[in-house]
Write an enzyme that holds these catalytic residues in place. Structure first.
Site, short mmCIF file in Angstrom:
data_model
loop_
_atom_site.label_atom_id
_atom_site.label_comp_id
_atom_site.label_asym_id
_atom_site.label_seq_id
_atom_site.Cartn_x
_atom_site.Cartn_y
_atom_site.Cartn_z
N ASN A 9 0.69 -1.22 0.00
CA ASN A 9 0.17 0.27 0.05
C ASN A 9 0.70 0.61 0.31
OD1 ASN A 9 -1.23 2.27 0.56
ND2 ASN A 9 -2.74 1.12 2.36
N PRO A 10 0.78 1.90 -0.87
CA PRO A 10 2.01 2.75 -0.89
C PRO A 10 1.74 4.20 -0.35
CG PRO A 10 0.41 3.55 -2.95
CD PRO A 10 -0.16 2.31 -2.56
N GLY A 67 -0.52 -0.76 6.31
CA GLY A 67 -1.31 -1.43 8.05
C GLY A 67 -2.46 -2.58 8.57
N GLU A 73 -7.57 -7.03 3.27
CA GLU A 73 -7.52 -7.85 2.65
C GLU A 73 -6.64 -8.75 1.69
OE1 GLU A 73 -8.21 -4.58 -0.90
OE2 GLU A 73 -8.73 -3.48 0.65
N SER A 213 -4.38 -17.17 22.40
CA SER A 213 -3.53 -17.23 20.91
C SER A 213 -3.94 -17.34 19.71
CB SER A 213 -2.61 -18.36 22.06
OG SER A 213 -1.88 -18.84 20.85
N GLU A 273 -11.94 -2.48 9.92
CA GLU A 273 -12.67 -1.53 8.66
C GLU A 273 -13.98 -1.80 8.86
OE1 GLU A 273 -10.98 0.16 6.47
OE2 GLU A 273 -9.41 -0.55 6.96
#
Length: 299
Positions: A9-10, A67, A73, A213, A273
Site C-alpha cells: 500500500n503506497p 497496515g 484485504e 493465542s 474496517e
C-alpha cells in the site's frame, strides 16, 4: 526458483512504503533466494485480487506491506484457495494488531530482516459471513463509532484514538439489542459493543484478551453492557490491566462458532474496517495460514 509476491500500500508508512519495498525485494531475492513480483494497490480490494492470483499461480510466499487494512484485504485472497502461500508481514500502519500478536517487530527494517527467518507459525483465521478476518470483529453502536476514527487521529494518538471515540460513545449510553449464540449458550440484551477476538491485541491494546493465542482454535467473545460514566472508567482500567473479562459489566466466553443478530440495523467493524450489517456468523479456521515470525519469537 521460489516465487514471492509483495503486495504494498503506497500510502502506508508515512509515504516511505516504496523505500521499504525496495528493501523487502532485495532481502527476498539476495538473502532468501526468491524470484520477486511487486504489486502496488491503487484501489479497494486490489490486495485481495493480487493474493488470489498468487494462490492460483502457486506462489511460495506473499508479503503484505502496509497496515492492518492492507493485511485484511491480503488474507481475504486466501479464502477458499487450495494453495495458500506462506505469509510475511511488514507493518506500516498505526496499530498493527496482527504483527503485535505474533511478535513481528513494529520497526519496518527489523520486520524486513525477519523475512529470512526459517520459523513459521500456523495461525488461526476466522470467517465472518463471506470474508476472512485475522484479528477482531466488533458489533454494536460503538463498533460503528470505531470505524469513523480518522487517519489523522490514528496517526497522532495510535490506540488511544479508539479509546477516545469509544468513551464518547459510551457516555451517550447508546446500546443496541443483540442476540449472541455461541457454543456455550445464548446471551440476549442491550449492549453498546460485542467483540470477538482471535488475538490478544485489539486496537493496539495488547491486554484485551491476554489468554488468546493465535493458534488456540478459539474465538474470544466479550459482551460489554450497562456502562455508565463510572463503569466506563473502571472498564478502561480493567482493559489496561488485562482483566476486562473480569469486569462486572462484561460477559466473556470462548467458542468456535458465533452468531450475532439484532432487531435493528446494527453495523460491525472487521479488522478495523467497516463490516457487514447484522446478522453475522463467525467460525474459526484453525491453523489456516503459515506466517513467518522471528526466530526468537515467543509461542
Amino acid at each position: 526458483m521460489k516465487q514471492a509476491m509483495i503486495i504494498m500500500n503506497p500510502s502506508s508508512g508515512k509515504e516511505k512504503a516504496l523505500e521499504y519495498v525496495r528493501k523487502v525485494e532485495d532481502t527476498l531475492r539476495d538473502e532468501a533466494g526468491y524470484d520477486v513480483v511487486v504489486n502496488e494497490t491503487t484501489q479497494e480490494l486490489d490486495a485481495t485480487k493480487f493474493c488470489v492470483s498468487a494462490c492460483e499461480d502457486e506462489f511460495d510466499l506473499v508479503v503484505s506491506v502496509g497496515g492492518d487494512g492492507t493485511l485484511h484485504e491480503t488474507i481475504n485472497g486466501l479464502l477458499d484457495q487450495k494453495h495458500r502461500p506462506k505469509l510475511g508481514v511488514i507493518p506500516l500502519g498505526t496499530v498493527n494488531d496482527f504483527a503485535r500478536a505474533l511478535h513481528i517487530p513494529l520497526d519496518p527494517d527489523q520486520a524486513i530482516a525477519t523475512l529470512t527467518s526459517s520459523r513459521l507459525r500456523s495461525v488461526d483465521m476466522a470467517r465472518v459471513n463471506d470474508q476472512l478476518f485475522a484479528n477482531v470483529v466488533a458489533a454494536g453502536s460503538l463498533a460503528d463509532t470505531l470505524s469513523s476514527v480518522t487517519s489523522e487521529d490514528k496517526s497522532k494518538l495510535g490506540a488511544l484514538a479508539y479509546f477516545k471515540e469509544g468513551v464518547k460513545e459510551l457516555l451517550g449510553n447508546s446500546a443496541a439489542p443483540l442476540r449472541i449464540e455461541h457454543d456455550g449458550g445464548v446471551w440476549e440484551g442491550p449492549a453498546p459493543i460485542f467483540i470477538a477476538a482471535l488475538t490478544n491485541s485489539v486496537g493496539g491494546f495488547e491486554n484485551l484478551a491476554p489468554d488468546a493465542s493465535v493458534d488456540d482454535g478459539l474465538l474470544h467473545g466479550f459482551i460489554v453492557h450497562d456502562l455508565n460514566f463510572f463503569n466506563t472508567i473502571t472498564a478502561g482500567f480493567s482493559l489496561l490491566l488485562g482483566n476486562l473479562k473480569g469486569h462486572k459489566d462484561v460477559e466473556y466466553f470462548t467458542s468456535r462458532r458465533i452468531r450475532v443478530t439484532s432487531t435493528e440495523a446494527v453495523k460491525t467493524n472487521v479488522d478495523g474496517e467497516p463490516g457487514p450489517v447484522l446478522p453475522i456468523e463467525l467460525h474459526i479456521l484453525p491453523s489456516h495460514v503459515q506466517v513467518i515470525v522471528p526466530e526468537d519469537a515467543d509461542n
